[in-house]
Design an enzyme around this catalytic site. Structure first.
Site, PDB file in Angstrom:
ATOM      1  N   TYR A 101       0.930  -1.342  -0.060  1.00 53.99           N
ATOM      2  CA  TYR A 101       0.224   0.514   0.091  1.00 53.99           C
ATOM      3  C   TYR A 101       0.823   1.027   0.200  1.00 53.99           C
ATOM      4  CZ  TYR A 101      -3.711   3.264   1.405  1.00 53.99           C
ATOM      5  OH  TYR A 101      -4.837   4.448   1.352  1.00 53.99           O
ATOM      6  N   GLN A 149       0.779   5.499  -0.046  1.00 53.05           N
ATOM      7  CA  GLN A 149       0.728   6.050   0.065  1.00 53.05           C
ATOM      8  C   GLN A 149       1.529   7.452   0.576  1.00 53.05           C
ATOM      9  OE1 GLN A 149      -3.174   6.384   2.227  1.00 53.05           O
ATOM     10  NE2 GLN A 149      -2.001   7.967   3.577  1.00 53.05           N
ATOM     11  N   THR A 150       2.582   7.167   1.370  1.00 55.03           N
ATOM     12  CA  THR A 150       3.676   8.093   1.496  1.00 55.03           C
ATOM     13  C   THR A 150       4.436   8.422   1.000  1.00 55.03           C
ATOM     14  OG1 THR A 150       3.078   6.930   4.112  1.00 55.03           O
ATOM     15  CG2 THR A 150       4.730   8.554   3.760  1.00 55.03           C
ATOM     16  N   ARG A 192      15.822 -11.731  39.819  1.00 51.95           N
ATOM     17  CA  ARG A 192      17.120 -11.081  40.325  1.00 51.95           C
ATOM     18  C   ARG A 192      17.376 -10.363  41.969  1.00 51.95           C
ATOM     19  NH1 ARG A 192      21.926 -10.308  38.136  1.00 51.95           N
ATOM     20  NH2 ARG A 192      22.618  -8.239  38.527  1.00 51.95           N
ATOM     21  N   GLY A 231      21.612  -3.758  33.430  1.00 49.03           N
ATOM     22  CA  GLY A 231      22.056  -4.125  32.411  1.00 49.03           C
ATOM     23  C   GLY A 231      21.758  -5.626  31.457  1.00 49.03           C
ATOM     24  N   THR A 280       3.268   6.753  15.097  1.00 50.13           N
ATOM     25  CA  THR A 280       3.666   7.843  14.007  1.00 50.13           C
ATOM     26  C   THR A 280       2.836   7.090  13.225  1.00 50.13           C
ATOM     27  OG1 THR A 280       6.152   8.212  14.451  1.00 50.13           O
ATOM     28  CG2 THR A 280       5.131   8.663  12.351  1.00 50.13           C
ATOM     29  N   GLU A 308      -0.511   4.737  11.019  1.00 53.37           N
ATOM     30  CA  GLU A 308      -1.984   5.698  10.986  1.00 53.37           C
ATOM     31  C   GLU A 308      -2.280   6.333  11.587  1.00 53.37           C
ATOM     32  OE1 GLU A 308      -3.732   2.990   9.465  1.00 53.37           O
ATOM     33  OE2 GLU A 308      -1.959   1.774   8.690  1.00 53.37           O
ATOM     34  N   ASP A 313       0.161  10.082  12.865  1.00 51.20           N
ATOM     35  CA  ASP A 313       0.907  10.575  13.917  1.00 51.20           C
ATOM     36  C   ASP A 313       0.331  10.786  15.301  1.00 51.20           C
ATOM     37  OD1 ASP A 313       3.688  12.284  14.846  1.00 51.20           O
ATOM     38  OD2 ASP A 313       2.008  13.582  14.848  1.00 51.20           O
TER      39      ASP A 313
END
Ligand SMILES: Cc1cc2nc3c(=O)[nH]c(=O)nc-3n(C[C@H](O)[C@H](O)[C@H](O)COP(=O)(O)OP(=O)(O)OC[C@H]3O[C@@H](n4cnc5c(N)ncnc54)[C@H](O)[C@@H]3O)c2cc1C
Ligand SMILES: Cc1cc2nc3c(=O)[nH]c(=O)nc-3n(C[C@H](O)[C@H](O)[C@H](O)COP(=O)(O)OP(=O)(O)OC[C@H]3O[C@@H](n4cnc5c(N)ncnc54)[C@H](O)[C@@H]3O)c2cc1C
Lengths: 660, 660
Positions: free
Chosen positions: A135, A137-138, A306, A399, A420, A422, A424
């Site tokens: 698709y 579009q952009t 931990r 870590g 971002t 679908e 922003d």
């Protein structure tokens, strides 16, 4: 470590299986998920072994292979609802791949925007993978602003063809998934010209690669846009057209049409395609819940296993890091939020399917504006929160959380673009705000708002002043959310005054976004409270008790994190703010013994989690040590470039005889 | 786009060169930096071409090559201070590599902890790279809690040797940089036993690989820990010892010693090595400023060039995305914070060097507690803020920010561990808090606090009540910070009451961390105000004016972001909170015309930025398009696995004749 988790599970105040079944949506679904997981873990095609060390081409190929193995795996299960099975399998694969756009956008767009003949022609070919589509579009220079797209499709009446063209560098299609190397076809969004008139952006199915040789077709320049932070199993690509000719019927004509002679026939009803957008956004909300669960499951299990610092003087055992208050203050609100988002996504699905039914059966589209506004805002709210939560969970793991084998890094990297694409998130919030302000204005003019916005009359916000009474009264907490949202919407409305919405949005953008967020926070809390109420009759008292703590924790932490907004108008005073913090710490210690059982109740399979830190048995150190042996860097005992770069220098060293 | 940036630069109200020279520390430094950059960009060994598409072994080798090219590049410049030159070069390389621990920890540890003879023996070999060393402290099961380390070094009096051993799986050394494949030697932190007595953790230099063959020596099991979120040019490794024997003099004996007969001689003065830790932490603060500058330079330049939505009706030009208020509200405070951190790191360096001088010349160590507490807190505060800022900057850049070529992804991934290593941030905040509470208690008992903590008497906090008077009075804003810190420290002190510090820290951990953060926010604002004052006489009025806006913006946004803490005790009321927000928006529009010039003043070279979005000329789209062509995925026109997986299906497709 294994023993630690066993003990933790034994401490739980409730039956995690009961909650797991409830969250899965009943016994049948629960069992189905179990069966699916066992099918996948015994099928080599779905293996994730060594995945965290994959280079890009390996990751691409591994993922493609998994997708291609789906149909037969689904078929082998012989379930009544194969589509639901495939959906769960893709969820477990947990990696978007080169076929994602084909399945998720190319097919649905043809289905939604093509006419009958076009659907009949394309869908079978799509299903048989005789073509793979994307698709597009952009463009390099155009994303959010659809009307800015530059690619043109100009109708040539003589030859009854469209000429698809990329007139500028910035008109290069950029980002479509699967375009880089996988696809033979694309739905291209292009500006339609007939008889010299610009009709705006329309969808065209364009073949871009040869089916036999896979070479780009003449006039098409195509490639991959290279590595990204994540999403690297997907070949996001670029595409330029140099006057490429396609048939007239390449245009998807389910809505608007161009006739042979070039006459443009616009769509009879506009905005019918909004439904799909709503659906995709509700999917993002559902995924937000899923990835929040994933991250917090890994983090809580590792934090339980931990042990670091504060060694007990007698036993010498160090402290489980989950017993550090800052770990709890980070992880338990995320745990609660995962539940809240789960309930919110249930609600969105329901709303969406009701709308579907009403629009189909009664031609009633009236719920669309509310649905659109809510789904936009929630997409933004939930994806932001989830992205932040994944990172926050990682940070509680020190870590080791930074190693790929922990699972946070890839989860975050591939989740990140949800804020971002679908739409922003900021742009979506503005749409939600615009809707809220409109509703508010109408209400001032005497039109009562829709149910979901009833709080806009400020009525519920008044009672919230009594919050101090009980910080475990979830309705009172909800009222505080209603009050805040009401206040921020009202103030945004006030400053907007006589300005045009566009101008107001420009000058008060940050305030508008704030109002939308406050609304969404309310909606999420509202749905959590509602779901909790509905659960009352369906679970044991113990489970209900645990859920109640989560509802309250979610509510109070959400307030604590944005306390300024509640203090600013004196709705809450400084003393109450301090009380809320105290109550949060109480809740944290009450939830602590149930932490292991709560994440168990999400029912996330080790295959899905794919985390040395988060595996169900807690055998963290053995897993890390064993899995690391397979890292490609360990195939040789010398590093890359050794012979040329290091050996000449190092081999001069002589340390055999020294006394030092 | 190029034109956009040109115009933006022309709009500036001040001379960016003037500020650039000031920030560089004067004309000479400014010129030196220019020369260094030009040496590096013309030397092929330092090329970053294609780096964003490197697989792990390529990235490792590329980086190693750069480090190895440093000595001759430094020498070629013939500068008076080669160490300073090398430092700047490493900064520009901007990638930790396999030799980082050798340079940054192995050599300094020998220098700081070895005795004269040991230094004389090792340092020349280190410099000639006859050995490459690492620093092996962390173990699979032990990080923060040094006393928990399990590796043992047991003295054998007979043979005058130590036996170094890893008794358990969790005692496996894990994480040391350069250990995986590069190093021949390691400083191993191990628990020293002599005559059956445990003397705690001490450093031993152990050879782990053969100098000729690079094979692990007998008894050493070594490997790489595999891919991480970032840092992949470094071969972080693991290491297990099976009764490995080393000479007695392998123990670094600058402080404590073991004599031939096994007598243990403890260090005369404890804690002398704190200095190094302070130095490393002040380095992290400096780096925080640098990476904040990097991220905000890229984001602001791209936001100035990117046009999206709100097309002008006349010109058709879309709006520069920086003109969206939410972009400004995100980016300009980060811009201001980069300046604030710059000033803070200057201050820390100065403090450190004063301490060094005093401790050497006058044997005066009295500044150490304050230095230690401040550097711990600031390390945490600045690294958190920077990590968040890099991500926030990326998000303002939409989809393109997610591409590797943008530079955010790798910057963030490699910056991220700053919040974890050299002391986990939460743990460091607790140390700072402990110091603050002690100082507070002493003050209550009549002992005046050190200068930096004078605000703890609450005196400056009173005048801050008059804040409303002028929101452009940086001293008044600073007073508000002092007030907040004073209040939070005082309250933390109050709840602590008679509890032992350990117990109090446990029960009030979150509150303690909050107090430490408030203190650090004050210190940063304090240094920014101070530096601004000192600058008055040194720059033009225009530049000073711009700096003043940044100081105010930094101050006010920091308040706005945590407004609850100022509202809670009524120090600020709701109306003032609203005024502050208004003032922030005013400041944003005043800063807007100077945005391009301000990031120019950081003087970050394109070579360092390595960003298609952030390059100085603004030629974003051309760069993206050109650089993407080199992606390894584009070497072939088919994807990995094509022949086996896709071709059989796709080649059945036939679309040549259809009219669709
Ligand atoms: C992993 C990934 C996969 C993708 N896959 C596809 C795909 O398959 N097919 C496809 O066509 N596209 C795809 N895209 C592109 C994606 O749809 C766009 O990135 C997205 O629409 C955002 O547009 P943009 O990148 O141009 O951002 P921009 O629109 O340039 O946004 C930049 C900044 O401007 C702000 N802004 C823009 N307009 C406004 C406004 N009106 N009001 C306020 N603020 C505004 C934004 O908030 C943002 O901060 C993908 C992107 C990613 C990252
Ligand atoms: C990229 C990278 C490079 C590294 N390079 C090296 C190297 O070269 N050499 C080397 O020896 N090591 C190295 N390390 C290891 C690093 O020093 C440790 O990760 C760091 O010390 C943190 O310890 P941890 O990972 O064990 O975290 P943990 O100590 O396990 O922390 C886990 C959680 O517990 C909390 N916690 C722990 N103790 C306390 C306490 N007392 N009070 C309150 N909360 C607590 C922490 O805040 C954290 O949330 C590296 C790590 C990374 C990520």
């Amino acid at each position: 470590p294994k023993e630690d988790l066993r003990l933790e599970r034994a401490r739980a105040s409730f039956n995690s299986r009961e909650l797991e079944v409830l969250l899965a949506g009943g016994k049948d679904n629960y069992k189905l998920r179990q069966r699916i997981a066992s099918v996948m873990t015994t099928n080599e095609a779905f293996s994730k072994r060594g995945k965290y060390f994959d280079e890009r081409d390996e990751l691409y190929e591994r993922t493609l292979r998994m997708y291609l193995a789906l149909p037969s795996a689904v078929a082998s299960m012989n379930e009544k609802e194969p589509i639901a099975v495939a959906r769960i399998m893709r969820e477990l694969i947990d990696e978007p791949g080169g076929l994602d756009l084909h399945l998720g956008m190319f097919i649905p767009t043809i289905q939604g925007q093509g006419d009958e003949e076009q659907r009949k022609y394309w869908i079978p070919k799509c299903v048989k993978l005789e073509c793979v589509g994307t698709y597009a579009q952009t463009e390099l220079g155009h994303g959010t602003y659809l009307r800015g797209l530059e690619t043109t499709a100009t109708y040539d009446e003589e030859r009854e063809e469209f000429v698809v063209h990329s007139p500028t560098l910035t008109s290069t299609k950029w980002w479509p998934g699967g375009l880089g190397k996988t696809s033979t076809h694309a739905v291209v969004m292009a500006r339609l010209f007939t008889k010299g008139v610009d009709h705006g952006v329309h969808p065209f199915v364009v073949q871009i690669r040869d089916n036999k040789t896979h070479e780009p077709l003449p006039g098409c320049t195509i490639g991959d846009i290279g590595n990204k932070m994540g999403y690297n199993a997907v070949d996001n690509g670029f595409l330029r057209f140099d006057h490429v000719r396609v048939q007239r019927r390449a245009m998807l004509m389910g809505h608007s049409k161009v006739e042979r002679d070039g006459t443009y026939v616009p769509a009879p009803v506009a905005k019918v395609s909004y439904g799909t957008m709503v659906f995709i956004r509700s999917d993002i909300v559902m995924n937000a819940a899923l990835y929040m669960k994933k991250a917090v499951t890994i983090a809580i299990r590792y934090n339980l296993v931990r042990r670091q610092s504060n060694a007990d003087e007698v036993t010498g055992m160090e402290c489980q890091v989950i017993d550090y208050q800052h770990s709890q203050r980070t992880l338990f609100p995320i745990l609660a939020k995962a539940f809240a988002f789960h309930c919110t996504s249930d609600y969105m699905r329901r709303m969406y399917f009701e709308f579907q039914r009403d629009s189909r059966e009664k031609k009633d589209f009236s719920a669309l504006p509310e649905l659109h506004a809510t789904s936009s805002g929630l997409k933004a709210y939930c994806s932001w929160a989830t992205k932040d939560a994944i990172e926050a969970c990682r940070l509680t793991c020190g870590g080791h959380g930074y190693m790929n084998l922990a699972g946070f890094g890839t989860t975050l990297a591939t989740y990140a673009p949800n804020v971002t694409y679908e739409g922003d998130n900021n742009v979506l919030c503005l749409q939600t705000a615009r809707y809220l302000l409109k509703a508010h204005r109408k209400m001032l003019n005497g039109q009562p708002p829709v149910d979901a916005l009833r709080y806009l009359d400020g009525a519920s916000s008044r009672s919230a002043l009594a919050l101090g009474a009980s910080l475990r009264d979830e309705k009172a907490i909800l009222d505080a959310y209603a009050h805040r949202a009401w206040r921020l919407v009202t103030e945004a409305s006030k400053v907007t005054g006589d300005l045009s919405p566009d101008e107001a949005m420009r000058v008060h953008m940050v305030q508008w976004i704030g109002a939308a967020k406050a609304h969404c926070a309310f909606v999420v809390m509202y749905n959590f409270v509602l779901a909790y109420d509905e659960t009352r009759s369906r679970v044991s008292a113990e489970t209900l008790n645990v859920l109640h703590r989560l509802v309250c924790l979610h509510g109070l932490c959400g307030m604590d994190d944005t306390m300024g907004e509640f203090l600013e108008d004196g709705h809450i005073d400084g003393e109450q703010a301090a009380e809320i913090r105290q109550e949060i710490f109480k809740l944290l210690s009450e939830i602590r013994p149930d932490a292991a059982a709560l994440v168990d109740s999400f029912g996330l399979h080790d295959y899905f989690l794919n985390s040395a830190l988060g595996a169900k048995d807690g055998d963290v150190y053995r897993r890390l040590y064993e899995e690391v042996q397979a890292a490609p860097f360990n195939r040789k005992h010398t590093p890359p470039g050794y012979t040329e770069l290091l050996q000449p220098k190092l081999s001069r060293g002589n340390f055999g005889v020294s006394k030092l």
